[in-house]
Write a protein that holds these residues in place. Sequence first.
Motif, PDB file in Angstrom:
ATOM      1  N   GLU A 122     -65.838  -4.646  74.461  1.00  0.00           N
ATOM      2  CA  GLU A 122     -67.046  -3.657  73.424  1.00  0.00           C
ATOM      3  C   GLU A 122     -66.078  -3.894  72.328  1.00  0.00           C
ATOM      4  OE1 GLU A 122     -68.638  -1.521  74.189  1.00  0.00           O
ATOM      5  OE2 GLU A 122     -69.186  -2.222  75.979  1.00  0.00           O
ATOM      6  N   ALA A 123     -66.142  -3.956  71.208  1.00  0.00           N
ATOM      7  CA  ALA A 123     -65.271  -4.307  69.960  1.00  0.00           C
ATOM      8  C   ALA A 123     -65.720  -2.996  68.956  1.00  0.00           C
ATOM      9  CB  ALA A 123     -66.402  -5.774  69.252  1.00  0.00           C
ATOM     10  N   ARG A 124     -64.409  -2.704  67.840  1.00  0.00           N
ATOM     11  CA  ARG A 124     -64.594  -1.882  67.147  1.00  0.00           C
ATOM     12  C   ARG A 124     -64.289  -3.469  65.140  1.00  0.00           C
ATOM     13  NH1 ARG A 124     -62.095   3.816  67.628  1.00  0.00           N
ATOM     14  NH2 ARG A 124     -64.195   3.660  68.765  1.00  0.00           N
ATOM     15  N   MET A 125     -65.691  -3.218  64.747  1.00  0.00           N
ATOM     16  CA  MET A 125     -66.189  -3.349  63.570  1.00  0.00           C
ATOM     17  C   MET A 125     -66.043  -3.364  62.403  1.00  0.00           C
ATOM     18  SD  MET A 125     -67.749  -7.133  65.443  1.00  0.00           S
ATOM     19  CE  MET A 125     -66.511  -8.743  66.647  1.00  0.00           C
ATOM     20  N   ASP A 139     -71.561  -8.265  60.321  1.00  0.00           N
ATOM     21  CA  ASP A 139     -72.533  -9.416  60.213  1.00  0.00           C
ATOM     22  C   ASP A 139     -72.180 -10.539  60.897  1.00  0.00           C
ATOM     23  OD1 ASP A 139     -73.042  -7.199  58.408  1.00  0.00           O
ATOM     24  OD2 ASP A 139     -72.740  -7.774  56.417  1.00  0.00           O
ATOM     25  N   TYR A 140     -71.134 -10.927  61.033  1.00  0.00           N
ATOM     26  CA  TYR A 140     -70.636 -12.269  61.842  1.00  0.00           C
ATOM     27  C   TYR A 140     -71.729 -12.275  63.399  1.00  0.00           C
ATOM     28  CZ  TYR A 140     -68.842 -16.282  63.848  1.00  0.00           C
ATOM     29  OH  TYR A 140     -68.595 -17.561  64.442  1.00  0.00           O
ATOM     30  N   PHE A 141     -71.590 -11.419  63.858  1.00  0.00           N
ATOM     31  CA  PHE A 141     -71.294 -11.248  65.642  1.00  0.00           C
ATOM     32  C   PHE A 141     -72.744 -10.609  66.048  1.00  0.00           C
ATOM     33  CE2 PHE A 141     -66.918 -11.208  65.679  1.00  0.00           C
ATOM     34  CZ  PHE A 141     -66.947 -12.425  66.439  1.00  0.00           C
ATOM     35  N   ARG A 142     -74.068 -10.478  64.689  1.00  0.00           N
ATOM     36  CA  ARG A 142     -75.128  -9.781  65.286  1.00  0.00           C
ATOM     37  C   ARG A 142     -75.861 -10.262  64.608  1.00  0.00           C
ATOM     38  NH1 ARG A 142     -75.375  -4.174  64.973  1.00  0.00           N
ATOM     39  NH2 ARG A 142     -73.258  -2.399  64.044  1.00  0.00           N
ATOM     40  N   PHE A 186     -62.008  -5.877  64.197  1.00  0.00           N
ATOM     41  CA  PHE A 186     -62.099  -6.933  64.051  1.00  0.00           C
ATOM     42  C   PHE A 186     -61.980  -5.786  61.825  1.00  0.00           C
ATOM     43  CE2 PHE A 186     -64.967 -11.067  62.491  1.00  0.00           C
ATOM     44  CZ  PHE A 186     -63.913 -11.002  62.138  1.00  0.00           C
ATOM     45  N   PRO A 187     -60.661  -5.386  61.630  1.00  0.00           N
ATOM     46  CA  PRO A 187     -61.209  -4.843  60.501  1.00  0.00           C
ATOM     47  C   PRO A 187     -60.763  -6.188  59.518  1.00  0.00           C
ATOM     48  CG  PRO A 187     -58.417  -5.702  61.541  1.00  0.00           C
ATOM     49  CD  PRO A 187     -59.657  -5.581  62.490  1.00  0.00           C
ATOM     50  N   SER A 188     -61.920  -5.693  58.616  1.00  0.00           N
ATOM     51  CA  SER A 188     -61.722  -6.945  56.864  1.00  0.00           C
ATOM     52  C   SER A 188     -60.815  -7.003  56.590  1.00  0.00           C
ATOM     53  CB  SER A 188     -62.860  -6.226  56.449  1.00  0.00           C
ATOM     54  OG  SER A 188     -64.448  -6.006  57.071  1.00  0.00           O
ATOM     55  N   GLY A 189     -59.483  -6.968  56.099  1.00  0.00           N
ATOM     56  CA  GLY A 189     -58.573  -7.258  55.011  1.00  0.00           C
ATOM     57  C   GLY A 189     -56.982  -7.418  56.394  1.00  0.00           C
ATOM     58  N   GLN A 190     -56.018  -7.213  55.678  1.00  0.00           N
ATOM     59  CA  GLN A 190     -54.762  -7.314  56.196  1.00  0.00           C
ATOM     60  C   GLN A 190     -54.339  -6.185  56.494  1.00  0.00           C
ATOM     61  OE1 GLN A 190     -53.159 -10.028  58.243  1.00  0.00           O
ATOM     62  NE2 GLN A 190     -55.298 -10.535  58.047  1.00  0.00           N
ATOM     63  N   PRO A 191     -53.879  -5.350  55.529  1.00  0.00           N
ATOM     64  CA  PRO A 191     -53.699  -3.766  55.064  1.00  0.00           C
ATOM     65  C   PRO A 191     -53.751  -3.210  56.690  1.00  0.00           C
ATOM     66  CG  PRO A 191     -54.512  -4.093  52.880  1.00  0.00           C
ATOM     67  CD  PRO A 191     -55.127  -5.529  53.985  1.00  0.00           C
ATOM     68  N   ARG A 238     -71.297 -22.192  61.779  1.00  0.00           N
ATOM     69  CA  ARG A 238     -72.175 -21.083  61.821  1.00  0.00           C
ATOM     70  C   ARG A 238     -71.974 -19.796  60.344  1.00  0.00           C
ATOM     71  NH1 ARG A 238     -77.270 -20.019  60.886  1.00  0.00           N
ATOM     72  NH2 ARG A 238     -77.963 -17.790  61.277  1.00  0.00           N
ATOM     73  N   ALA A 239     -70.787 -20.092  60.723  1.00  0.00           N
ATOM     74  CA  ALA A 239     -69.665 -19.443  60.081  1.00  0.00           C
ATOM     75  C   ALA A 239     -70.143 -19.428  58.321  1.00  0.00           C
ATOM     76  CB  ALA A 239     -67.979 -18.807  59.988  1.00  0.00           C
TER      77      ALA A 239
END
Length: 446
Positions: free
Chosen positions: A78-81, A86-89, A126-131, A379-380
């Motif tokens: 279970e992941a919250r992103m 988009d990468y995992f989809r 999987f937040p998209s940035g460091q903050p 793939r990335a």
Amino acid sequence: MSDDRTPDGTTPDRIPGDRTPDGATPAIEEPRLTTRRTDRRRVPRHVLAVLPFAVAGLISLLLSGNTLRPLEHITTIEARMASKSDYFRDPEVQRLLLRHGIRVDIHRLGSRGIATQSLRGMDVVFPSGQPAAKLVLDRQDRSVRSVRPFVSPLVLGTFRDYAETLVEAGVATPQPAPGGTLYYDLDMVRFTRLLDGVDDPRSPKDGTGRTADTWNGIGYDDISRDGRSNSGRVLVRTSNVCESNAAGTYLSLLAFVANGNRTPGTRAGGDTRLAADAVQRLAAEIKPLIDLQGMWADEQAESYFSDLGESIAPISLIYEHQYLAHQIAHHDRNGEQDTSRVLLYPTPYALTEPQLISLTGKGDRLVQVIQEDEDLRRRAIELGFRVRFSGADGTSDQLNRYLAEHAIQVPRENSDRTKVYEPDLEILEDIIDLVGDCPPPVRDTP
């Protein structure tokens, strides 16, 4: 001829060797061979119709090494992103993860929402940035495993006529390329003067009076190749600053430029009151640059790449990998680049670093796979990401090589390497709250 019937009218049984009353030897019939007739049933037509597909599926499983996959145990994570979901989809990423017995169930949410809302039931985030990543890490009461697999610069997606209008206005410079470029360098100091809706005497090309800082005011109706006009204001369409990492990073970029290319909060000399006052003044200065767009949209990339993208917003805040992935897919489908959509690379530039953070033992397994599987890293690159290698901030060589191999123009590195450094978390949170009028976050334990 005598009748050899018995008194009851039946014919007596004959024994071999017996003779008839007239002395003749009776004829004996040869035994007959009786065979059982069996029905030859035909294979039903619907079975014949699907047989080629079944064979093809079996061959596919054999080639992919997944023949026994249905018999193996699959772990659902279970992941919250946020946007990097988009990468995992991606179907190929999902196939590669299945080789490790992993399936990821994605719950989509903005990065700041991930950082502030309850994480119960989640294995990874999987937040998209460091903050946002730092906010998540600060909430954990266990040692966590995490990885920053790739980076992606923050960019502005636009359309060719609008980009050329910005060139004529003196705020953008096209990167050299034969036959027309896909990329432009954007001077953010000059560009922000077009975003405030004020007739700036220092910018004679920004229009005058009521046309100041409008597209027609800076010459769009003269540049447009088909006679179109746009009297709307020059602005950047962003996602919700209260939820989105991209919008939060864009605020950091605007604050950095407005603060004289300095990170906000670094001039107060340790005086917290002066620092707070400076942050409030800075937030008030950049707030109009965001407010003029009106209501925020949830997902800018989806609108930008739609058929109606140009009518929805002339300029949209997106990530570089989203644009490059679109160009790669467009070339694969049509044999050419999408030359109508182009990118603006801000100067100074902002780099986003998404971080996959494990919250459970199952999450640890996914982090390990992302760290170690070379096919997933490859793939990335194919999806437009700048993949990190050996702890480096990011590498462009592999991505640039892949773009060149697929006949996609390679973006040129800007000679001005000024990088936006985000302020401390508390200062950034204050700026976001002040600019976005954000409601208090609902903080919860993991």
